[in-house]
Design a protein around this motif. Structure first.
Motif, PDB file in Angstrom:
ATOM      1  N   PHE A  84      22.756   1.353  22.339  1.00 37.99           N
ATOM      2  CA  PHE A  84      22.117   1.129  23.624  1.00 37.99           C
ATOM      3  C   PHE A  84      22.892   1.834  24.737  1.00 37.99           C
ATOM      4  CE2 PHE A  84      21.731  -1.129  27.621  1.00 37.99           C
ATOM      5  CZ  PHE A  84      20.360  -1.230  27.776  1.00 37.99           C
ATOM      6  N   LEU A  85      24.226   1.690  24.718  1.00 41.15           N
ATOM      7  CA  LEU A  85      25.024   2.257  25.799  1.00 41.15           C
ATOM      8  C   LEU A  85      25.022   3.782  25.787  1.00 41.15           C
ATOM      9  CD1 LEU A  85      28.006  -0.239  25.939  1.00 41.15           C
ATOM     10  CD2 LEU A  85      26.212   0.090  27.637  1.00 41.15           C
ATOM     11  N   ARG A  86      24.879   4.381  24.627  1.00 43.84           N
ATOM     12  CA  ARG A  86      24.750   5.833  24.580  1.00 43.84           C
ATOM     13  C   ARG A  86      23.539   6.277  25.404  1.00 43.84           C
ATOM     14  NH1 ARG A  86      24.946   7.154  18.161  1.00 43.84           N
ATOM     15  NH2 ARG A  86      27.110   6.555  17.700  1.00 43.84           N
ATOM     16  N   LEU A  87      22.410   5.617  25.157  1.00 41.13           N
ATOM     17  CA  LEU A  87      21.175   6.007  25.831  1.00 41.13           C
ATOM     18  C   LEU A  87      21.194   5.600  27.297  1.00 41.13           C
ATOM     19  CD1 LEU A  87      18.602   5.071  23.042  1.00 41.13           C
ATOM     20  CD2 LEU A  87      19.506   7.327  23.600  1.00 41.13           C
ATOM     21  N   PHE A  88      21.675   4.389  27.575  1.00 41.04           N
ATOM     22  CA  PHE A  88      21.730   3.963  28.959  1.00 41.04           C
ATOM     23  C   PHE A  88      22.712   4.819  29.746  1.00 41.04           C
ATOM     24  CE2 PHE A  88      23.589   1.528  32.414  1.00 41.04           C
ATOM     25  CZ  PHE A  88      22.451   1.288  33.163  1.00 41.04           C
ATOM     26  N   GLY A  89      23.799   5.246  29.090  1.00 40.72           N
ATOM     27  CA  GLY A  89      24.767   6.104  29.767  1.00 40.72           C
ATOM     28  C   GLY A  89      24.123   7.378  30.290  1.00 40.72           C
ATOM     29  N   TYR A  90      23.225   7.951  29.506  1.00 39.08           N
ATOM     30  CA  TYR A  90      22.502   9.146  29.950  1.00 39.08           C
ATOM     31  C   TYR A  90      21.707   8.844  31.213  1.00 39.08           C
ATOM     32  CZ  TYR A  90      18.796  12.671  30.089  1.00 39.08           C
ATOM     33  OH  TYR A  90      17.904  13.628  30.511  1.00 39.08           O
ATOM     34  N   LEU A  91      21.004   7.694  31.229  1.00 42.17           N
ATOM     35  CA  LEU A  91      20.215   7.318  32.398  1.00 42.17           C
ATOM     36  C   LEU A  91      21.101   6.987  33.593  1.00 42.17           C
ATOM     37  CD1 LEU A  91      17.490   4.949  30.862  1.00 42.17           C
ATOM     38  CD2 LEU A  91      17.383   7.432  31.192  1.00 42.17           C
ATOM     39  N   ASP A  92      22.320   6.555  33.325  1.00 45.34           N
ATOM     40  CA  ASP A  92      23.215   6.111  34.388  1.00 45.34           C
ATOM     41  C   ASP A  92      24.107   7.228  34.926  1.00 45.34           C
ATOM     42  OD1 ASP A  92      23.587   3.708  35.854  1.00 45.34           O
ATOM     43  OD2 ASP A  92      25.593   3.489  35.002  1.00 45.34           O
ATOM     44  N   GLY A  93      23.836   8.480  34.495  1.00 41.56           N
ATOM     45  CA  GLY A  93      24.555   9.610  35.076  1.00 41.56           C
ATOM     46  C   GLY A  93      25.345  10.455  34.115  1.00 41.56           C
TER      47      GLY A  93
END
Length: 213
Positions: A84-93
């Motif tokens: 999840f954090l891999r993908l959210f990290g992309y969205l978060d910058g």
């Protein structure tokens, strides 16, 4: 121990258990907060409505998704929180433009191969304004994937499908309906899709997509 594959539900688990490693810029609490934002759903065309327990045929347009492979269960990096954090990290910058991007729906797991030898790829849909020129992920484990246009068969179901066994059971139910309707599908490709944030407790929407051949 069976892998959990419904990625969004992990936000709740993370809040009750652990924080991400200090090196990650994606904070699990900000990720949880994003679940309350308006999320754009992928647009599709309903081709036919089969009068068989809600069976529906749709045309899904060709779109770009941000994706990461789900590691094997015995790999220490296989934690769904990590996925999840891999993908959210992309969205978060964590991208070459340093942009904070909106999150679309559904969250989609692409499962290829057989149940005994399966590859799982977790993806977030990118809303239309991101589709025009999506920034490149800086995490090498995250990629932009262009899914081609697909004709799929699906039906909605509720609850929290939080295991491969649950998704497989729903997939088998859908395959039975599709077979009864005399429709041919790709036997080695299925998509598992979740549309709701974890704190929506009623009238939840989940879908299996089977690809028409």
């Amino acid at each position: 121990m069976e892998k959990t594959v419904w990625v969004v539900l992990l936000v709740m688990v993370a809040l009750l258990s652990t924080m991400p490693s200090p090196g990650k810029s994606a904070n699990i609490f900000s990720a949880f907060g994003r679940g309350f934002e308006h999320q754009e759903e992928i647009k599709y065309t309903t081709m036919k409505l089969k009068q068989t327990e809600g069976l529906e045929e749709r045309r899904i347009p060709a779109k770009t998704w941000v994706c990461t492979n789900q590691p094997p269960a015995d790999d220490p990096e296989s934690s769904q929180l990590t996925v999840f954090l891999r993908l959210f990290g992309y969205l978060d910058g964590e991208n070459n433009k340093g942009e904070r991007l909106p999150m679309g729906i559904p969250v989609s797991i692409e499962a290829t191969g057989t149940q005994e030898n399966r590859n799982l790829t977790a993806c977030f849909f990118l809303p239309e304004k991101v589709q025009i020129d999506p920034p490149t992920p800086t995490d090498p484990t995250v990629t932009l994937l262009h899914r081609p246009s697909l004709t799929i068969l699906t039906r909605q179901f509720g609850g929290y499908p939080n295991s491969e066994a649950t998704w497989d059971a729903e997939t088998d139910k859908l395959k039975t309906l599709v077979s009864s309707a005399g429709i041919s599908i790709d036997p080695n490709l299925v998509f598992w899709n979740a549309y709701d944030p974890p704190l929506k407790f009623w009238n939840r929407r989940n879908e299996v997509w089977l690809v028409k051949t």
